[in-house]
Design a protein around this motif. Structure first.
Motif, mmCIF file in Angstrom:
data_model
loop_
_atom_site.group_PDB
_atom_site.id
_atom_site.type_symbol
_atom_site.label_atom_id
_atom_site.label_comp_id
_atom_site.label_asym_id
_atom_site.label_seq_id
_atom_site.Cartn_x
_atom_site.Cartn_y
_atom_site.Cartn_z
ATOM 1 N N VAL A 46 -42.926 23.964 -24.034
ATOM 2 C CA VAL A 46 -42.349 23.611 -22.733
ATOM 3 C C VAL A 46 -40.873 23.268 -22.824
ATOM 4 C CG1 VAL A 46 -44.547 22.803 -21.824
ATOM 5 C CG2 VAL A 46 -43.034 21.190 -22.974
ATOM 6 N N ASP A 47 -40.379 23.028 -24.024
ATOM 7 C CA ASP A 47 -38.977 22.652 -24.229
ATOM 8 C C ASP A 47 -38.174 23.914 -24.554
ATOM 9 O OD1 ASP A 47 -36.503 21.748 -25.131
ATOM 10 O OD2 ASP A 47 -37.335 19.962 -26.090
ATOM 11 N N ALA A 48 -37.470 24.419 -23.556
ATOM 12 C CA ALA A 48 -36.746 25.680 -23.729
ATOM 13 C C ALA A 48 -35.690 25.581 -24.828
ATOM 14 C CB ALA A 48 -36.104 26.104 -22.413
ATOM 15 N N ASP A 49 -35.071 24.417 -24.967
ATOM 16 C CA ASP A 49 -34.052 24.258 -26.008
ATOM 17 C C ASP A 49 -34.676 24.256 -27.400
ATOM 18 O OD1 ASP A 49 -31.925 24.160 -24.214
ATOM 19 O OD2 ASP A 49 -32.141 21.993 -23.916
ATOM 20 N N GLN A 53 -33.985 26.925 -30.308
ATOM 21 C CA GLN A 53 -33.587 26.514 -31.650
ATOM 22 C C GLN A 53 -34.453 27.198 -32.712
ATOM 23 O OE1 GLN A 53 -33.803 22.285 -32.268
ATOM 24 N NE2 GLN A 53 -33.024 22.387 -34.347
ATOM 25 N N ALA A 54 -35.755 27.237 -32.486
ATOM 26 C CA ALA A 54 -36.654 27.905 -33.424
ATOM 27 C C ALA A 54 -36.369 29.397 -33.479
ATOM 28 C CB ALA A 54 -38.105 27.655 -33.014
ATOM 29 N N ALA A 55 -36.074 29.992 -32.318
ATOM 30 C CA ALA A 55 -35.751 31.421 -32.276
ATOM 31 C C ALA A 55 -34.444 31.712 -33.012
ATOM 32 C CB ALA A 55 -35.665 31.899 -30.827
ATOM 33 N N ALA A 74 -40.786 31.026 -18.478
ATOM 34 C CA ALA A 74 -39.680 30.119 -18.162
ATOM 35 C C ALA A 74 -39.003 29.577 -19.416
ATOM 36 C CB ALA A 74 -40.189 28.966 -17.300
ATOM 37 N N ALA A 75 -39.774 29.410 -20.491
ATOM 38 C CA ALA A 75 -39.226 28.855 -21.728
ATOM 39 C C ALA A 75 -38.559 29.918 -22.593
ATOM 40 C CB ALA A 75 -40.329 28.160 -22.523
#
Length: 379
Positions: A46-49, A53-55, A74-75
């Motif tokens: 749910v945390d897009a940031d 970061q993982a991506a 959305a994420a």
């Protein structure tokens, strides 16, 4: 080929990420595909940031050729923009319980979902042909996704009438279908239920419903997760005096060769056979195709998507094809009916799901809508 895989947690299905990854690896190992896999957890997605970061770690540090990401649309928007700058493909996985996001389709994203809105739409239409009046039953959690609209709206559009809406509590300890049973006792003309639940909430619903005096008179038409074959294995036996019908993406009894092969390979290696492992295995098939056609696209996302335009993937759930207009993978939908132990039998098939998907896309509501930001099942 290097592949990064970002997987979520799930309270409803704690082993979901494990089954997805292990089945994906099992397919690639079975086919001896030379893929180096990097995996990471993205919480509930749910945390897009956090997802971005993982991506970034996968794409920039590990320099993966393809990124597989199990998250809601959305994420993923920020990740899609990063992938665009690198011309790298993102394979987006989820249940398909939400309608398309405003940024879809994207030139770097291939969505390999379970197409829940398609199956719910077909179930709604099927129910309308059999019953004029129904009660809609769902949970506070399950109701917060587009598949609810995809189930109810086609039912009413095709002549059905919703006489009552039952929304259950979110937790098992508070779960109580008394309001529903009171309605059914007072309204003998309504013996059809449209039902949308998953996991322990699905089990609680069926367990309590089977104990009501009206149970033998009921006919239940359900969303895919209520027809999940794991319910009895995980939560306990059921003895249902009514049948449950609905369209689903896959069931273990599908007789096609690809499904039989998957079951054999997973069982021989001691791995689970369920909807999550099927989804992971199938994504492994997509990765193999990308690997074997690398000389044509050199892992450039636009070229990969272009190369998939006329390709049919032999999946355990049936022929899998990409809708070129939306970059969503589309497979057949299977109509099943359960016995008293929730064991499904296939009673029908819709192979024209591309047309159904186009109807879903064209008719989905526009404008501001409420709903959970979590990926369906990842809460």
């Amino acid at each position: 080929m290097k592949t990064g895989i970002l997987l979520p947690k799930s309270t409803f299905h704690p082993l979901m990420h494990h089954h997805l990854l292990k089945a994906m690896q099992a397919y690639l190992q079975y086919r001896e595909v030379n893929v180096e896999i990097f995996s990471a957890n993205i919480g509930y997605g749910v945390d897009a940031d956090l997802v971005l970061q993982a991506a970034e770690t996968m794409l920039l540090e590990n320099e993966v050729d393809v990124l597989v990401l199990y998250a809601d649309q959305a994420a993923v928007e920020k990740v899609a923009q990063l992938a665009k700058s690198l011309n790298r493909l993102v394979i987006l996985m989820h249940g398909g319980a939400k309608y398309m996001n405003t940024w879809e389709p994207h030139p770097m994203v291939l969505s390999n979902t379970l197409n829940h809105t398609i199956h719910c739409r077909l179930t709604g239409i099927h129910t309308a042909a059999l019953a004029n009046d129904a009660a809609m039953c769902t949970s506070f959690y399950d109701a917060g996704y587009s598949h609810t609209h995809a189930l109810v709206q086609p039912y009413t559009d095709h002549g059905g009438s919703i006489q009552y809406n039952y929304v259950s509590q979110y937790t098992v300890k508070d779960f109580n279908i008394a309001p529903l049973t009171e309605f059914l006792q007072a309204n003998g003309n309504v013996r059809t239920l449209l039902a949308l639940f998953n996991g322990d909430l699905a089990y609680c619903f069926l367990q309590q419903l089977q104990q009501t005096v009206m149970a033998p008179e009921l006919q239940v038409f359900a969303s895919p997760m209520l027809l999940d074959e794991r319910l009895t294995a995980v939560h306990g036996e059921l003895n249902l005096p009514f049948s449950i019908s609905g369209y689903v993406p896959w069931v273990s009894v599908l007789p096609n060769a690809a499904n039989q092969l998957m079951k054999t390979q997973l069982q021989q290696s001691g791995k689970a056979v369920n909807i999550d492992s099927m989804h992971g295995w199938e994504t492994g098939i997509l990765l193999e195709h990308i690997f074997k056609t690398a000389n044509l696209h050199q892992f450039q996302a636009k070229k990969i998507l272009a190369s998939l335009a006329d390709v049919t993937i032999d999946s355990p759930r049936g022929p899998l094809r990409m809708d070129t207009a939306t970059h969503h993978m589309i497979a057949p939908s299977w109509l099943v009916k359960t016995n008293e132990n929730l064991e499904p039998a296939i009673i029908g098939e819709n192979a024209e799901t591309l047309q159904v998907w186009q109807d879903v896309v064209r008719e989905q509501p526009t404008g501001i809508a409420s709903g959970w930001i979590n990926t369906y099942l990842c809460a």
